[in-house]
Design an enzyme around this catalytic site. Structure first.
Site, PDB file in Angstrom:
ATOM      1  N   LYS A 120       0.844  -1.208   0.000  1.00 34.00           N
ATOM      2  CA  LYS A 120       0.000   0.000   0.000  1.00 34.00           C
ATOM      3  C   LYS A 120       0.878   1.256   0.000  1.00 34.00           C
ATOM      4  O   LYS A 120       2.090   1.174   0.245  1.00 34.00           O
ATOM      5  CB  LYS A 120      -0.905  -0.021   1.228  1.00 34.00           C
ATOM      6  CG  LYS A 120      -0.164   0.064   2.556  1.00 34.00           C
ATOM      7  CD  LYS A 120      -1.100  -0.201   3.741  1.00 34.00           C
ATOM      8  CE  LYS A 120      -0.342  -0.201   5.049  1.00 34.00           C
ATOM      9  NZ  LYS A 120      -1.206  -0.596   6.185  1.00 34.00           N
ATOM     10  N   ARG A 168     -10.394   0.283  15.647  1.00 36.70           N
ATOM     11  CA  ARG A 168     -10.338   1.140  14.465  1.00 36.70           C
ATOM     12  C   ARG A 168     -11.307   0.582  13.423  1.00 36.70           C
ATOM     13  O   ARG A 168     -12.193   1.265  12.957  1.00 36.70           O
ATOM     14  CB  ARG A 168      -8.893   1.180  13.943  1.00 36.70           C
ATOM     15  CG  ARG A 168      -8.644   2.137  12.830  1.00 36.70           C
ATOM     16  CD  ARG A 168      -7.176   2.191  12.452  1.00 36.70           C
ATOM     17  NE  ARG A 168      -6.679   0.918  11.920  1.00 36.70           N
ATOM     18  CZ  ARG A 168      -5.453   0.739  11.442  1.00 36.70           C
ATOM     19  NH1 ARG A 168      -4.575   1.733  11.443  1.00 36.70           N
ATOM     20  NH2 ARG A 168      -5.076  -0.439  10.965  1.00 36.70           N
ATOM     21  N   TYR A 228      17.387  29.601   8.139  1.00 35.73           N
ATOM     22  CA  TYR A 228      16.190  30.330   8.579  1.00 35.73           C
ATOM     23  C   TYR A 228      16.099  30.386  10.102  1.00 35.73           C
ATOM     24  O   TYR A 228      16.315  29.380  10.781  1.00 35.73           O
ATOM     25  CB  TYR A 228      14.917  29.658   8.050  1.00 35.73           C
ATOM     26  CG  TYR A 228      14.693  29.847   6.563  1.00 35.73           C
ATOM     27  CD1 TYR A 228      14.599  31.118   6.009  1.00 35.73           C
ATOM     28  CD2 TYR A 228      14.546  28.755   5.723  1.00 35.73           C
ATOM     29  CE1 TYR A 228      14.374  31.286   4.642  1.00 35.73           C
ATOM     30  CE2 TYR A 228      14.320  28.913   4.365  1.00 35.73           C
ATOM     31  CZ  TYR A 228      14.242  30.188   3.829  1.00 35.73           C
ATOM     32  OH  TYR A 228      14.017  30.353   2.486  1.00 35.73           O
ATOM     33  N   MET A 230      13.076  24.248   1.837  1.00 31.28           N
ATOM     34  CA  MET A 230      12.306  23.495   0.846  1.00 31.28           C
ATOM     35  C   MET A 230      13.197  22.622  -0.038  1.00 31.28           C
ATOM     36  O   MET A 230      12.879  21.463  -0.313  1.00 31.28           O
ATOM     37  CB  MET A 230      11.488  24.459  -0.019  1.00 31.28           C
ATOM     38  CG  MET A 230      10.580  23.754  -0.996  1.00 31.28           C
ATOM     39  SD  MET A 230       9.724  24.893  -2.079  1.00 31.28           S
ATOM     40  CE  MET A 230       8.628  25.704  -0.940  1.00 31.28           C
TER      41      MET A 230
HETATM   42  C1  LIG Z   1      -0.457  -1.680   6.811  1.00 30.71           C
HETATM   43  C2  LIG Z   1      -1.023  -2.938   7.300  1.00 30.71           C
HETATM   44  C3  LIG Z   1      -0.189  -4.055   7.513  1.00 30.71           C
HETATM   45  C4  LIG Z   1       1.315  -3.989   7.421  1.00 30.71           C
HETATM   46  O1  LIG Z   1       1.837  -3.355   8.574  1.00 30.71           O
HETATM   47  P1  LIG Z   1       3.418  -3.159   8.787  1.00 30.71           P
HETATM   48  O2  LIG Z   1       3.557  -2.603  10.151  1.00 30.71           O
HETATM   49  O3  LIG Z   1       3.861  -2.203   7.736  1.00 30.71           O
HETATM   50  O4  LIG Z   1       4.040  -4.488   8.615  1.00 30.71           O
HETATM   51  C5  LIG Z   1      -0.794  -5.245   7.861  1.00 30.71           C
HETATM   52  N1  LIG Z   1      -2.139  -5.342   8.011  1.00 30.71           N
HETATM   53  C6  LIG Z   1      -2.955  -4.279   7.828  1.00 30.71           C
HETATM   54  C7  LIG Z   1      -4.418  -4.434   8.016  1.00 30.71           C
HETATM   55  C8  LIG Z   1      -2.433  -3.039   7.492  1.00 30.71           C
HETATM   56  O5  LIG Z   1      -3.247  -1.995   7.331  1.00 30.71           O
END
Ligand SMILES: *Cc1c(COP(=O)(O)O)cnc(C)c1O
Length: 363
Positions: free
Chosen positions: A34, A130, A254, A302
């Site tokens: 992802k 969540r 800065y 930047m």
């Molecule tokens: C992002 C995610 C993972 C992977 O988590 P990591 O800490 O990057 O290994 C696994 N399961 C779900 C549901 C996630 O959203």
């Protein structure tokens, strides 16, 4: 060409996938790609590892379709799931696997007319609070899925809240609750993210879901990976574009937040927050130049940063500096840099912007 770039070592990612699988030899593996593979480039990473893993996972439908458009054909799990009919139709057309985490998604699936049934992952809330069904609702939710012509198979999943802090009791409590909610159902199960894979063997179940570790990073803030088992896949680098003497007492950058405690040498590097270097990084954040650790001096701009190289030998214009990754034998992890910026390495790599080109090595 500007030297600022992220070198992505695809063989390191393949190595890390193999390592994750070796830690959970009885489980199958969903490699999480992802967020553009945590900033490493989802298409390139997916193509490199798709044959080494049992499935890939992305957060949303858009990310899954991007991979299908690039001819990635293996199983892809959509971790957020889907709620709209048109999206379910697309998911069926592209043969995606779906997480189902609430009643709205479940009834949308039940009420859709799909070209083929989908592999469903049922999310159970064991304490993260969540996403997911409450454990007491699982049997009747499973019964509904079994009854639906749009469901081809069921996997039971949960997600750990504190697996990166293995001394806390929370993960064991989640595992216990997950066991109790699922053991009578005789279905494949999945719980472990990277921290779970590394620290909770009894949480591996039938499918592991590592993400961060595949890119060579440890999710633990306080455990050093002495075994060198994970190989950093991203080397974020730039070059020295200016050098100057700064007399004792003068300030740099800065707001003048860095002041020379003695006569100093300051190197200016062509990387800034628009390139993915965190603006929150404080004075003293480590940067590798000439195989040695130098320190950030002054606020991140930047397009540039300034570095105290007073004690670094032989620095020249054009020298390559490593913001995180490896130079020679010296490793500087994104996680360590992140600690100086009040965040975690996950955020640093996933926020790598399009301006910074990814260059793939060891393909
Ligand atoms: C992002 C995610 C993972 C992977 O988590 P990591 O800490 O990057 O290994 C696994 N399961 C779900 C549901 C996630 O959203």
């Amino acid at each position: 060409m500007r030297a600022t770039e992220a070198l992505i070592d695809l063989s390191a990612i393949k190595h890390n996938v193999a390592h994750a699988k070796s830690l959970a030899p009885k489980a199958r593996c969903v490699a999480v790609v992802k967020a553009n593979a945590y900033g490493h480039g989802a298409i390139a990473v997916a193509k490199a590892i798709t044959n080494d893993t049992d499935a890939l996972a992305v957060a949303c439908l858009e990310e899954a379709l991007e991979l299908r458009d690039s001819a990635v054909t293996g199983p892809i799990l959509v971790l957020e799931g889907i709620c709209q009919h048109e999206s379910l139709v697309l998911a069926a057309k592209h043969n995606l696997w779906l997480m189902i985490h609430n009643e709205a998604q479940l009834s949308a699936l039940e009420n859709s007319h799909l070209s083929q049934p989908l592999s469903c992952w049922l999310k159970i809330d064991t304490g993260m609070h969540r996403l997911g069904f409450t454990p007491t609702d699982i049997s009747k939710t499973v019964a509904r899925l079994k009854h639906s012509q749009n469901c081809q198979s069921i996997t039971l999943a949960t997600h750990f809240a504190c697996a990166d802090e293995p001394d806390k009791p929370d993960t064991d409590s989640q595992i216990e609750l997950f066991d109790r909610a699922t053991q009578s159902l005789q279905l494949p199960r999945s719980a472990s993210n990277s921290a779970g894979v590394l620290a909770f063997p009894h949480g591996h179940y039938d499918w592991i879901r590592p993400g961060y570790m595949l890119y060579g990073n440890s999710p633990f803030q306080h455990i050093v990976d002495t075994a060198d088992a994970l190989r950093p896949a991203m080397q974020f680098q730039c070059e020295v574009i200016a050098l100057r003497q700064v007399p004792k007492g003068d300030t740099v950058g800065y707001s003048g937040v860095w002041q020379a405690a003695k006569d100093s040498v300051i190197a200016t590097l062509n990387v800034g927050y628009a390139d993915g270097y965190p603006r929150a990084a404080k004075n003293g954040t480590p940067i590798i130049i000439n195989g040695q650790r130098a320190k950030l001096a002054g606020r991140v701009s930047m397009d540039m940063i300034t570095v105290d190289v007073t004690d670094i030998e032989n620095v020249n214009l054009g020298d390559i500096a490593v913001l995180w990754g490896k130079q020679g034998q010296l490793v500087l992890s994104a996680g360590e840099v992140a600690q100086h910026a009040g965040t975690i390495g996950y955020e640093l790599t996933t926020r790598m912007p399009p301006r910074t080109p990814r260059r793939y090595i060891n393909t």
